[in-house]
Design a protein around this motif. Structure first.
Motif, PDB file in Angstrom:
ATOM      1  N   LEU A  89       0.843  -1.198   0.000  1.00 33.58           N
ATOM      2  CA  LEU A  89       0.000   0.000   0.000  1.00 33.58           C
ATOM      3  C   LEU A  89       0.875   1.243   0.000  1.00 33.58           C
ATOM      4  CD1 LEU A  89      -2.789   1.291   0.154  1.00 33.58           C
ATOM      5  CD2 LEU A  89      -2.686   1.071   2.655  1.00 33.58           C
ATOM      6  N   GLU A  90       0.672   2.104  -0.994  1.00 39.33           N
ATOM      7  CA  GLU A  90       1.464   3.315  -1.131  1.00 39.33           C
ATOM      8  C   GLU A  90       0.750   4.542  -0.580  1.00 39.33           C
ATOM      9  OE1 GLU A  90       4.783   3.819  -3.022  1.00 39.33           O
ATOM     10  OE2 GLU A  90       4.704   1.898  -1.990  1.00 39.33           O
ATOM     11  N   SER A  91      -0.549   4.687  -0.850  1.00 42.96           N
ATOM     12  CA  SER A  91      -1.265   5.886  -0.414  1.00 42.96           C
ATOM     13  C   SER A  91      -2.768   5.630  -0.395  1.00 42.96           C
ATOM     14  CB  SER A  91      -0.962   7.073  -1.347  1.00 42.96           C
ATOM     15  OG  SER A  91      -1.442   6.790  -2.664  1.00 42.96           O
ATOM     16  N   ILE A  92      -3.470   6.513   0.331  1.00 46.07           N
ATOM     17  CA  ILE A  92      -4.940   6.495   0.374  1.00 46.07           C
ATOM     18  C   ILE A  92      -5.396   7.906   0.026  1.00 46.07           C
ATOM     19  CG2 ILE A  92      -6.979   6.030   1.769  1.00 46.07           C
ATOM     20  CD1 ILE A  92      -5.205   4.374   3.635  1.00 46.07           C
ATOM     21  N   GLU A  93      -6.219   8.027  -1.007  1.00 42.69           N
ATOM     22  CA  GLU A  93      -6.649   9.338  -1.482  1.00 42.69           C
ATOM     23  C   GLU A  93      -8.172   9.438  -1.428  1.00 42.69           C
ATOM     24  OE1 GLU A  93      -5.112   9.660  -5.393  1.00 42.69           O
ATOM     25  OE2 GLU A  93      -2.998   9.494  -4.782  1.00 42.69           O
ATOM     26  N   ALA A  94      -8.654  10.571  -0.931  1.00 44.24           N
ATOM     27  CA  ALA A  94     -10.103  10.807  -0.896  1.00 44.24           C
ATOM     28  C   ALA A  94     -10.615  11.097  -2.298  1.00 44.24           C
ATOM     29  CB  ALA A  94     -10.418  11.963   0.040  1.00 44.24           C
ATOM     30  N   GLY A  95     -11.791  10.535  -2.621  1.00 43.09           N
ATOM     31  CA  GLY A  95     -12.401  10.797  -3.909  1.00 43.09           C
ATOM     32  C   GLY A  95     -13.004  12.192  -3.967  1.00 43.09           C
ATOM     33  N   GLN A  96     -13.279  12.669  -5.178  1.00 44.17           N
ATOM     34  CA  GLN A  96     -13.802  14.024  -5.355  1.00 44.17           C
ATOM     35  C   GLN A  96     -15.138  14.209  -4.644  1.00 44.17           C
ATOM     36  OE1 GLN A  96     -12.073  16.563  -6.953  1.00 44.17           O
ATOM     37  NE2 GLN A  96     -13.652  17.811  -5.961  1.00 44.17           N
TER      38      GLN A  96
END
Length: 362
Positions: A89-96
């Protein structure tokens, strides 16, 4: 009689009032005026994109609503010593969609993510009911990862979830992966082991590149050359020797024990001394290089020949005596030799003995 009638009338009135209250309550519940049953949310996981080097997995709200949520999503072997999935796992990004909700409801909506263990926490005072992607988890693929991931490559659970009625609820979480391969076409692969690398044996799915029936093959033994001494040992220091594998050129070194230096022999020559003269014995000692030893002397008759610790012999009286030379090394080995010491009068001493009666004091 009149009193009984009044009591019955009052009871009837109370009964009617209670029935009307119950009917009203039921009607309000159905119309949602008094309370609204919690609508447990349904979440899903789906593949956003996938290449040979990375895969993006989205966490989505399918239906329902919530106020607070804890999610754990990661590769199934993220906390294991053997990384069989090849996913990190590299990153967790919030969706628009979720980002817009957070901006619109600040400061009453907060969230936190942890890219190491894949944990996600959300808390809001407003019902979240926007169907669609909430977060995207970005996984990096190593060379051992499959071309197409499948649901068993991940672990996902929701430890807690609070519904829109502020009560704990049980949400649903479904996988919507379309790439779960059936491995209908495979080919046998074999990588021979060497003395420096393990080998491999497996069936490779030609569709998703997953390795099936995988086996590691133990390394082969080295093909060693004979040992060669590079540093000669001595009695004081260890030596070293090396050998090399003829296949992979791996070099192995080991110590060579110190030499055990021994004394081997000693030789002393006979002596002829004039009365009252001295001479020093010079022993010929044969010993290994670096050998340590001590030399001692003894006389069979000190009245005739005396000998000191340095091998100096004094002729004390006319006659013959035997001198023993003993050599002992540091390992406890002993060698000996003897020599005869003959003490005589010289011409002048004979004159003294015969003419001047020297026999009296000689």
């Amino acid at each position: 009689m009149v009193k009984e009638r009044k009591m019955r009338f009052t009871a009837v009135i109370l009964t009617v009032v209670m029935l009307l209250g119950m009917i009203s309550a039921v009607a309000f519940v159905k119309t949602g005026v008094i309370a609204k049953a919690a609508n447990a949310p349904v979440f899903s996981l789906s593949i956003v994109s996938e290449t040979s080097s990375e895969v993006k997995v989205s966490f989505n709200l399918e239906s329902g609503s919530f106020n607070a949520l804890d999610l754990e999503l990661n590769a199934s072997d993220w906390n294991s010593a053997s990384k069989t999935t090849g996913l990190t796992l590299e990153s967790i990004e919030a969706g628009q969609l979720f980002n817009d909700f957070v901006v619109a409801h600040k400061p009453y909506c907060n969230f936190a993510t942890n890219s190491k263990n894949g944990r996600l926490s959300i808390a809001t005072l407003y019902d979240y009911n926007l169907n669609g992607t909430m977060f995207v988890y970005n996984f990096k693929k190593s060379s051992s990862a499959k071309r197409y991931v499948k649901s068993t490559d991940f672990i996902a659970k929701i430890p807690s979830c609070t519904g829109s009625d502020n009560k704990e609820c049980t949400p649903s979480l479904i996988f919507k992966f379309e790439n779960d391969c059936k491995h209908t076409s495979t080919k046998y692969c074999y990588v021979a082991p060497t003395c420096s690398n393990e080998g491999e044996e497996y069936d490779l799915c030609t569709k998703c590149n997953e390795k099936l029936n995988y086996k590691k093959l133990a390394k082969k033994a080295h093909t060693w050359s004979a040992w060669q001494v590079t540093v000669q040992p001595t009695a004081e220091k260890e030596g070293y020797e090396v050998r090399m594998c003829a296949v992979c050129e791996t070099v192995e070194t080991r110590k060579v024990d110190k030499i055990t230096a021994n004394v081997k022999s000693v030789s002393v020559s006979d002596l002829k001394l004039d009365y009252k003269k001295s001479a020093t014995i010079t022993p010929e000692i044969e010993a290994d290089k670096g050998a340590k030893y001590t030399v001692k002397y003894s006389s069979s008759d000190e009245k005739i020949a005396k000998v000191d610790e340095n091998g100096k012999v004094y002729a004390a009286k006319k006659g013959t005596a035997t001198i023993t030379c003993t050599v002992t090394d540091s390992n406890g080995n002993t060698v000996t030799d003897t020599c005869n010491v003959t003490v005589k009068y010289n011409f002048g001493q004979w004159l003294i003995v015969i003419i001047l009666f020297g026999w009296i004091w000689y």
